[in-house]
Design a protein around this motif. Structure first.
Motif: not given
Length: 440
Positions: A57-60, A63-65, A127-128
């Protein structure tokens, strides 16, 4: 007064309690009880699987933000359900069968994991959505954790509660080592998109083993054997009863306070993706960072035979928190991956010691009729503190940089823990009750 049938079925015999070997090796006597053994297996497998999600979850999100502040917001998304459902779940654990409550809440957490898998497969990159699913997963955990912890004193004798807690923490932190390392290997081989999908799938699959182990537990209905006639409720009145008891116990309040200090100021988890990429080139480094604290906890647990013999448990708790803060602070200054992992592991060993003593102090203080509610408060503090720490670390890193956020927080936690302990010495004076005393 007759013994609770659940306790009689699951407990190690009283004679076994007297067979304690004075050794540094971890005490495994609680595993002789069938009910505890099943719960131990289920928790260990579930925590191992959850670590894949905890890394993904934090890696994703990063990666997104491309922002550690967004990673820190995951902590807030998890904290709000913890505050609401942790207290309610603790009150419910004193009213309904704890096994049934554990089954229902674990299912909710699994649904959130399945949602994470679905959004990864659909490549939503939103991210939401991650924040929302993290909140749902946290709600399931917030309800299940008080029930799970309140079960332990019902299936092992009071004299073995510290040993049972040590086994539980050691096993789950072993999952905290192997899970992040396995997740790190996944991200080292596959792309971020493929890696997060695989990680979520592994977590969802392993949950089935945990669910089976919980299903095989015996019924654990509430008991009220201390002369209290008022029927407990899972509403505000029930929660208020638990809080009234808590505020009358300065040792419990101080044990919670030092833990909040340790986690809010010194938890560097939200910085792991950024540090892994900027200092160590990404790849499997993030897995090592997420695993490092747990590595120390496992090693500390395997050499924990001494924990149950310490009489000045309050002093030991404070020293462990100070050790955690200093180790984390030094780790934040390290520019070698292996030195950073080593220092985080030292912190993890100290954290295991503090966690066992905090849990054992609470379980021996609380009568069974209030144990679920106090475990609910405990869940809010223990699980909520690191999430506030995620927010603090991420927000501070965006302003002052990751090194200042990480190292400064660790040293500040160590100093403030000393100030609290010296200012309010009730915790330093605490000693556990004699083994013959049983607060259930």
């Amino acid at each position: 007064m007759s013994q609770d049938p659940v306790e009689a079925a699951g407990q190690v015999t009283g004679e076994a309690v007297q067979e304690h070997r004075r050794s540094w090796v971890i005490d495994v006597r609680p595993l002789r009880g069938t009910a505890y053994r099943r719960m131990w297996v289920g928790n260990g497998v579930a925590y191992f699987g959850f670590q894949f999600t905890a890394v993904a979850v934090p890696v994703e999100m990063f990666s997104i933000t491309r922002s550690s502040a967004w990673v820190g917001l995951l902590g807030i998304a998890a904290l709000v359900p913890l505050l609401v459902f942790g207290l309610w779940g603790g009150a419910a654990a004193d009213v309904v069968d704890r096994r049934k409550l554990l089954l229902a809440s674990s299912t909710l957490a699994w649904v959130a994991t399945a949602g994470l898998l679905a959004q990864a497969l659909l490549a939503l990159h939103n991210p939401w959505v991650l924040l929302a699913l993290t909140a749902v997963q946290s709600a399931g955990f917030a309800v299940s954790s008080p029930a799970r912890q309140a079960i332990i004193p019902r299936i092992v004798p009071a004299g073995l509660v510290p040993a049972a807690n040590t086994l539980a923490y050691t096993t789950t932190t072993a999952g905290g080592v192997l899970g992040p390392l396995a997740a790190g290997l996944i991200f080292g081989v596959w792309s971020t998109d493929a890696g997060v999908t695989i990680a979520y799938a592994v977590d969802a699959l392993l949950f089935t083993i945990s669910f089976w182990a919980t299903y095989r537990l015996p019924p654990i209905p509430p008991v009220h054997d201390d002369g209290v006639t008022a029927k407990p409720t899972a509403g505000l009145r029930g929660i208020a009863d638990g809080l009234r008891f808590l505020v009358s116990q300065p040792v419990l309040l101080l044990s919670f306070a030092v833990d909040i200090v340790a986690m809010v100021l010194a938890m560097p988890r939200a910085l792991f993706p950024e540090i892994a990429e900027d200092r160590f080139g990404g790849g499997s480094a993030v897995g090592w960072l997420f695993a490092a604290i747990a590595i120390g906890s496992v090693l500390g647990g395997l050499t924990s035979g001494w924990i149950g013999r310490i009489k000045r448990q309050g002093v030991a708790l404070v020293l462990a928190v100070v050790g955690w803060g200093i180790a984390v602070g030094l780790a934040g200054l390290a520019h070698s991956l292996w030195l950073m992992v080593l220092l985080l592991a030292v912190g993890g060993a100290a954290d295991l010691v503090s966690a066992v003593y905090r849990q054992s102090i609470l379980q021996t203080f609380a009568p069974d009729r209030l144990r679920g509610r106090l475990q609910g408060v405990f869940t809010v503090v223990v699980a909520g503190g690191p999430r506030l720490g995620d927010l603090r670390a991420g927000a501070t890193a965006d302003v002052a940089g990751p090194t200042a956020s990480w190292a400064g927080g660790g040293f500040a936690a160590a100093g403030l823990a000393v100030v609290l302990a010296l200012s309010f010495p009730a915790l330093l004076r605490y000693r556990p009750p004699a083994p013959a005393e049983d607060n259930r």
